[in-house]
Design a protein around this motif. Structure first.
Motif, PDB file in Angstrom:
ATOM      1  N   ALA A  92      57.376 -35.711  39.254  1.00 60.66           N
ATOM      2  CA  ALA A  92      57.794 -35.426  40.790  1.00 60.66           C
ATOM      3  C   ALA A  92      58.628 -36.263  41.365  1.00 60.66           C
ATOM      4  CB  ALA A  92      56.184 -35.322  41.475  1.00 60.66           C
ATOM      5  N   ASP A  93      58.570 -37.462  41.224  1.00 60.34           N
ATOM      6  CA  ASP A  93      59.523 -38.511  41.763  1.00 60.34           C
ATOM      7  C   ASP A  93      61.065 -38.051  41.111  1.00 60.34           C
ATOM      8  OD1 ASP A  93      58.170 -39.834  43.634  1.00 60.34           O
ATOM      9  OD2 ASP A  93      57.366 -41.298  42.104  1.00 60.34           O
ATOM     10  N   GLU A  94      60.936 -37.875  39.881  1.00 59.56           N
ATOM     11  CA  GLU A  94      62.360 -37.490  39.237  1.00 59.56           C
ATOM     12  C   GLU A  94      63.006 -36.151  39.849  1.00 59.56           C
ATOM     13  OE1 GLU A  94      63.729 -37.043  34.601  1.00 59.56           O
ATOM     14  OE2 GLU A  94      61.702 -36.023  35.209  1.00 59.56           O
ATOM     15  N   TRP A  95      62.096 -35.291  39.989  1.00 65.50           N
ATOM     16  CA  TRP A  95      62.547 -34.212  40.645  1.00 65.50           C
ATOM     17  C   TRP A  95      63.307 -34.109  42.007  1.00 65.50           C
ATOM     18  CZ3 TRP A  95      64.058 -29.290  39.088  1.00 65.50           C
ATOM     19  CH2 TRP A  95      63.356 -28.909  38.194  1.00 65.50           C
ATOM     20  N   LEU A  96      62.348 -34.896  42.801  1.00 66.74           N
ATOM     21  CA  LEU A  96      62.838 -35.190  44.145  1.00 66.74           C
ATOM     22  C   LEU A  96      64.220 -35.989  44.316  1.00 66.74           C
ATOM     23  CD1 LEU A  96      59.496 -36.265  46.058  1.00 66.74           C
ATOM     24  CD2 LEU A  96      60.399 -33.983  46.258  1.00 66.74           C
ATOM     25  N   ALA A  97      64.227 -36.861  43.434  1.00 68.04           N
ATOM     26  CA  ALA A  97      65.547 -37.840  43.079  1.00 68.04           C
ATOM     27  C   ALA A  97      66.826 -36.817  42.811  1.00 68.04           C
ATOM     28  CB  ALA A  97      65.494 -38.918  42.254  1.00 68.04           C
ATOM     29  N   TRP A  98      66.423 -35.922  41.818  1.00 64.58           N
ATOM     30  CA  TRP A  98      67.431 -35.038  41.206  1.00 64.58           C
ATOM     31  C   TRP A  98      68.001 -34.134  42.273  1.00 64.58           C
ATOM     32  CZ3 TRP A  98      70.328 -33.402  37.489  1.00 64.58           C
ATOM     33  CH2 TRP A  98      70.872 -32.118  37.342  1.00 64.58           C
ATOM     34  N   LEU A  99      67.046 -33.456  42.806  1.00 56.50           N
ATOM     35  CA  LEU A  99      67.411 -32.482  43.976  1.00 56.50           C
ATOM     36  C   LEU A  99      68.031 -33.384  45.261  1.00 56.50           C
ATOM     37  CD1 LEU A  99      64.154 -30.332  43.952  1.00 56.50           C
ATOM     38  CD2 LEU A  99      66.209 -29.791  43.082  1.00 56.50           C
ATOM     39  N   SER A 100      67.732 -34.263  45.626  1.00 54.84           N
ATOM     40  CA  SER A 100      68.334 -34.708  46.713  1.00 54.84           C
ATOM     41  C   SER A 100      69.568 -35.486  46.353  1.00 54.84           C
ATOM     42  CB  SER A 100      67.585 -36.045  47.512  1.00 54.84           C
ATOM     43  OG  SER A 100      67.246 -36.858  46.514  1.00 54.84           O
ATOM     44  N   THR A 101      69.723 -36.329  45.417  1.00 53.84           N
ATOM     45  CA  THR A 101      70.992 -36.707  44.905  1.00 53.84           C
ATOM     46  C   THR A 101      72.261 -35.946  44.358  1.00 53.84           C
ATOM     47  OG1 THR A 101      70.264 -37.784  42.748  1.00 53.84           O
ATOM     48  CG2 THR A 101      70.047 -39.140  44.669  1.00 53.84           C
ATOM     49  N   TYR A 156      50.727 -26.954  42.082  1.00 51.68           N
ATOM     50  CA  TYR A 156      51.775 -26.735  43.067  1.00 51.68           C
ATOM     51  C   TYR A 156      51.811 -28.239  43.673  1.00 51.68           C
ATOM     52  CZ  TYR A 156      53.701 -25.481  47.380  1.00 51.68           C
ATOM     53  OH  TYR A 156      54.448 -25.118  48.450  1.00 51.68           O
ATOM     54  N   SER A 157      53.077 -28.668  44.096  1.00 55.07           N
ATOM     55  CA  SER A 157      53.126 -29.949  44.768  1.00 55.07           C
ATOM     56  C   SER A 157      54.162 -29.693  45.645  1.00 55.07           C
ATOM     57  CB  SER A 157      53.557 -30.939  43.645  1.00 55.07           C
ATOM     58  OG  SER A 157      54.840 -30.835  43.036  1.00 55.07           O
ATOM     59  N   VAL A 158      54.810 -30.699  46.353  1.00 54.03           N
ATOM     60  CA  VAL A 158      55.790 -30.904  47.505  1.00 54.03           C
ATOM     61  C   VAL A 158      57.177 -30.706  46.745  1.00 54.03           C
ATOM     62  CG1 VAL A 158      54.570 -32.145  49.385  1.00 54.03           C
ATOM     63  CG2 VAL A 158      55.846 -33.351  47.823  1.00 54.03           C
ATOM     64  N   VAL A 159      57.106 -30.725  45.539  1.00 47.23           N
ATOM     65  CA  VAL A 159      58.138 -30.620  44.787  1.00 47.23           C
ATOM     66  C   VAL A 159      58.840 -29.029  44.877  1.00 47.23           C
ATOM     67  CG1 VAL A 159      59.445 -30.476  42.405  1.00 47.23           C
ATOM     68  CG2 VAL A 159      58.020 -32.426  43.234  1.00 47.23           C
ATOM     69  N   ASP A 160      57.721 -28.229  44.758  1.00 50.18           N
ATOM     70  CA  ASP A 160      57.987 -26.582  44.923  1.00 50.18           C
ATOM     71  C   ASP A 160      58.896 -26.265  46.273  1.00 50.18           C
ATOM     72  OD1 ASP A 160      56.721 -26.268  42.092  1.00 50.18           O
ATOM     73  OD2 ASP A 160      55.039 -26.615  42.906  1.00 50.18           O
ATOM     74  N   PRO A 161      58.454 -26.571  47.453  1.00 52.85           N
ATOM     75  CA  PRO A 161      59.149 -26.046  48.577  1.00 52.85           C
ATOM     76  C   PRO A 161      60.463 -26.723  48.424  1.00 52.85           C
ATOM     77  CG  PRO A 161      57.026 -27.088  49.202  1.00 52.85           C
ATOM     78  CD  PRO A 161      57.259 -27.395  47.635  1.00 52.85           C
ATOM     79  N   TYR A 162      60.640 -28.198  48.024  1.00 54.36           N
ATOM     80  CA  TYR A 162      62.114 -28.586  47.972  1.00 54.36           C
ATOM     81  C   TYR A 162      62.939 -27.747  46.933  1.00 54.36           C
ATOM     82  CZ  TYR A 162      65.315 -32.599  48.880  1.00 54.36           C
ATOM     83  OH  TYR A 162      66.175 -33.285  49.031  1.00 54.36           O
ATOM     84  N   LEU A 163      62.184 -27.049  45.869  1.00 52.48           N
ATOM     85  CA  LEU A 163      63.269 -26.239  44.865  1.00 52.48           C
ATOM     86  C   LEU A 163      63.630 -24.992  45.438  1.00 52.48           C
ATOM     87  CD1 LEU A 163      61.261 -27.066  41.521  1.00 52.48           C
ATOM     88  CD2 LEU A 163      63.609 -26.807  41.830  1.00 52.48           C
TER      89      LEU A 163
END
Length: 212
Positions: A92-101, A156-163
């Motif tokens: 999940a942290d990997e996803w958040l970093a991938w999407l933001s950076t 489901y997690s907070v990653v999904d809204p970011y996607l």
């Protein structure tokens, strides 16, 4: 407990935090900004967030900015929105970093080329290259979603809204991607998101069209 207030702009990156707060199911208030009118540069908003960007989450006299920070904060307060397994947490942290950076930074070159050069003659070249790169990053995201379901561990997690945010940007006027044709797995994810009551409520509040 003080009711938090989310400062957001319709369709902006704040959409992810907006959905996460709605999913959490606890009361919160919203303040809508019109970025085209320059609300983010008003003295009133700069007193809240001196960076002049959204989102900002205000709880009492405490202000938290940046999507990834707000998403993790919401998940800490509402653990059902974050994976329980340590490896899934890392993903999940990997996803958040991938999407933001990667996706967010590249998209900014499409929408805001003036941030990266003072030479107006270079704007079109920056935007064209960024659009090409954004498409490549979307393809990489599509591959990671190709097994179907939610982004992390089948839950489901907070990653999904970011996607979902970046899916909406892909279909939007800056990119004009045919998301269903180019990215069918990601589009299936977006359509599953559109079935969630929290997503429906936020899209209605922001006056956005749900994924179809």
């Amino acid at each position: 407990m003080t009711t938090p207030t989310l400062y957001y702009a319709p369709g902006a990156c704040s959409l992810a935090s907006h959905i996460a707060l709605e999913e959490a199911g606890h009361p919160f208030e919203t303040e809508r900004l019109n970025l085209q009118a320059g609300d983010q540069r008003s003295a009133r908003y700069l007193a809240v967030n001196e960076r002049g960007r959204v989102p900002a989450l205000v709880t009492g006299d405490w202000v938290l900015t940046e999507n990834t920070a707000i998403l993790r904060h919401v998940a800490r307060l509402h653990p059902a929105l974050w994976p329980a397994d340590p490896q899934d947490q890392a993903v999940a942290d990997e996803w958040l970093a991938w999407l933001s950076t990667n996706l967010h930074t590249t998209y900014a070159h499409i929408r805001r080329p003036e941030r990266y050069t003072a030479d107006e003659a270079a704007f079109a070249g920056i935007q064209a290259k960024a659009l090409d790169t954004f498409g490549d990053l979307c393809t990489m995201t599509e591959v990671r979603l190709s097994n179907g379901g939610w982004a992390v561990g089948g839950h489901y997690s907070v990653v999904d809204p970011y996607l979902l945010l970046f899916w909406t940007w892909g279909r939007g006027p800056a990119c004009k991607f045919d998301m269903a044709e180019r990215f069918p797995a990601w589009t299936a994810h977006a359509r599953a998101m559109a079935e969630r009551p929290a997503v429906q409520a936020v899209f209605a509040r922001e006056k956005l069209d749900l994924p179809r």
